[in-house]
Write a protein that holds these residues in place. Sequence first.
Motif, mmCIF file in Angstrom:
data_model
loop_
_atom_site.group_PDB
_atom_site.id
_atom_site.type_symbol
_atom_site.label_atom_id
_atom_site.label_comp_id
_atom_site.label_asym_id
_atom_site.label_seq_id
_atom_site.Cartn_x
_atom_site.Cartn_y
_atom_site.Cartn_z
ATOM 1 N N ILE A 1 0.852 -1.183 0.000
ATOM 2 C CA ILE A 1 0.000 0.000 0.000
ATOM 3 C C ILE A 1 0.890 1.237 0.000
ATOM 4 C CG2 ILE A 1 -1.766 1.296 1.251
ATOM 5 C CD1 ILE A 1 -2.694 -1.383 2.430
ATOM 6 N N ILE A 2 0.798 2.027 -1.060
ATOM 7 C CA ILE A 2 1.529 3.286 -1.179
ATOM 8 C C ILE A 2 0.508 4.395 -1.334
ATOM 9 C CG2 ILE A 2 3.248 4.600 -2.493
ATOM 10 C CD1 ILE A 2 4.459 2.101 -1.218
ATOM 11 N N ASP A 3 0.494 5.342 -0.387
ATOM 12 C CA ASP A 3 -0.454 6.453 -0.412
ATOM 13 C C ASP A 3 -1.892 5.942 -0.515
ATOM 14 O OD1 ASP A 3 -1.087 9.149 -0.264
ATOM 15 O OD2 ASP A 3 -1.061 9.419 -2.434
ATOM 16 N N ASP A 4 -2.218 4.940 0.310
ATOM 17 C CA ASP A 4 -3.565 4.361 0.434
ATOM 18 C C ASP A 4 -4.025 3.581 -0.795
ATOM 19 O OD1 ASP A 4 -3.900 5.351 3.023
ATOM 20 O OD2 ASP A 4 -4.745 7.244 2.309
ATOM 21 N N ASN A 5 -3.124 3.288 -1.707
ATOM 22 C CA ASN A 5 -3.483 2.490 -2.880
ATOM 23 C C ASN A 5 -2.689 1.185 -2.910
ATOM 24 O OD1 ASN A 5 -5.352 4.353 -4.192
ATOM 25 N ND2 ASN A 5 -3.568 5.655 -4.537
ATOM 26 N N LYS B 1 3.261 10.817 2.549
ATOM 27 C CA LYS B 1 3.283 9.414 2.119
ATOM 28 C C LYS B 1 4.210 8.588 3.008
ATOM 29 C CE LYS B 1 2.345 10.852 -2.612
ATOM 30 N NZ LYS B 1 2.909 11.159 -3.936
ATOM 31 N N ILE B 2 5.348 9.170 3.398
ATOM 32 C CA ILE B 2 6.270 8.459 4.285
ATOM 33 C C ILE B 2 5.671 8.363 5.684
ATOM 34 C CG2 ILE B 2 8.536 8.555 5.399
ATOM 35 C CD1 ILE B 2 9.656 9.718 2.832
ATOM 36 N N ALA B 3 5.062 9.438 6.148
ATOM 37 C CA ALA B 3 4.414 9.409 7.461
ATOM 38 C C ALA B 3 3.307 8.357 7.490
ATOM 39 C CB ALA B 3 3.849 10.787 7.799
ATOM 40 N N ASP C 1 5.344 10.798 -10.530
ATOM 41 C CA ASP C 1 5.157 9.807 -9.454
ATOM 42 C C ASP C 1 6.456 9.097 -9.074
ATOM 43 O OD1 ASP C 1 5.475 8.289 -11.757
ATOM 44 O OD2 ASP C 1 3.827 6.900 -11.318
ATOM 45 N N ASN C 2 7.613 9.695 -9.416
ATOM 46 C CA ASN C 2 8.887 9.042 -9.073
ATOM 47 C C ASN C 2 9.041 8.840 -7.566
ATOM 48 O OD1 ASN C 2 10.000 8.473 -11.568
ATOM 49 N ND2 ASN C 2 11.226 10.343 -11.679
ATOM 50 N N ASP C 3 8.425 9.720 -6.770
ATOM 51 C CA ASP C 3 8.500 9.526 -5.318
ATOM 52 C C ASP C 3 7.815 8.240 -4.905
ATOM 53 O OD1 ASP C 3 5.977 10.719 -6.046
ATOM 54 O OD2 ASP C 3 5.634 11.177 -3.920
ATOM 55 N N GLU C 4 6.631 7.985 -5.452
ATOM 56 C CA GLU C 4 5.907 6.760 -5.121
ATOM 57 C C GLU C 4 6.627 5.530 -5.679
ATOM 58 O OE1 GLU C 4 1.755 6.654 -5.942
ATOM 59 O OE2 GLU C 4 1.387 8.651 -5.102
ATOM 60 N N ARG C 5 7.206 5.671 -6.847
ATOM 61 C CA ARG C 5 7.944 4.559 -7.437
ATOM 62 C C ARG C 5 9.137 4.186 -6.556
ATOM 63 N NH1 ARG C 5 9.947 6.044 -12.848
ATOM 64 N NH2 ARG C 5 9.533 3.960 -13.701
#
Length: 269
Positions: free
Chosen positions: A68-72, A190-192, A115-119
């Motif tokens: 789960i990344i950013d609720d997804n 997202k990290i929190a 979205d490189n941060d999420e990747r």
Amino acid sequence: MASKILYVCQQIAPYFPEEGEALLCRQLVQAMQERGNEIRTFMPRYGCINERRHQLHEVIRLSGMNLIIDDNDHQLIIKVASIPAARVQIYFIDNDDYFARKAALTDAEGLYFPDNDERALFFARGVIETVKKLRWMPTVVHCHGWFSALVPVYLKTMFADEPLFRNVKVVVSLYDDAFPDPLDSGLREKIAGESIKSKNLALLDTPSYENLHRFVMNYVDGVAIGSEQVDAPTLEMVRASGKPVLEYQSPAEEDFFDNYMRFYDALHE
């Protein structure tokens, strides 16, 4: 002293051109294995990697977990290939949402993906979850390139009590890979959201290249300079951090790989 070294690479040859960071990672992994160390190596399965040519195949027993990344929810797919000349195996972190596009970190116009941060978050989590599934206990984790820089954060916070990682030493290598504009402004949240609570998160209010590394410095045991052209403010910050630094040297130097080995050993003293 032989070690169990986990290499987390932003890129590695022959899946990228044999130059700079990709070539150094390829040579370092092989050299450490030849020195009697036990090695595991990971990189993202970018869509520009030709799976048929490089004979990638999915490892079913390691795949299938959802992260789960950013609720997804995003499915974690693990693939593997070998570099025959080096007798080295590479694990690839894959996901259709993040890595199906036929590019690495930038689009056809050279712009960084929003979205490189999420990747990067998915890649970091994926590596650690896969190492857990392998039940493999590294003594050193060496992260190469900014895309792998969140691995130390996870290791020293969310996974700090995991027996496999309790005594691990973490090294990051800096290269000439600075991104011009900050990452997504929601990175801190997202990290929190990963249950990582720290006053250091304020450093990510503006997630620039320098600030990302300023944040990561709180979770590493040592830094290696892998390029002559590292972002100057970031390099200055690292040298002032008090962390052990392995300064840049040419890979052509006779004792290049032995210096890395000595650097790893010194972190455990």
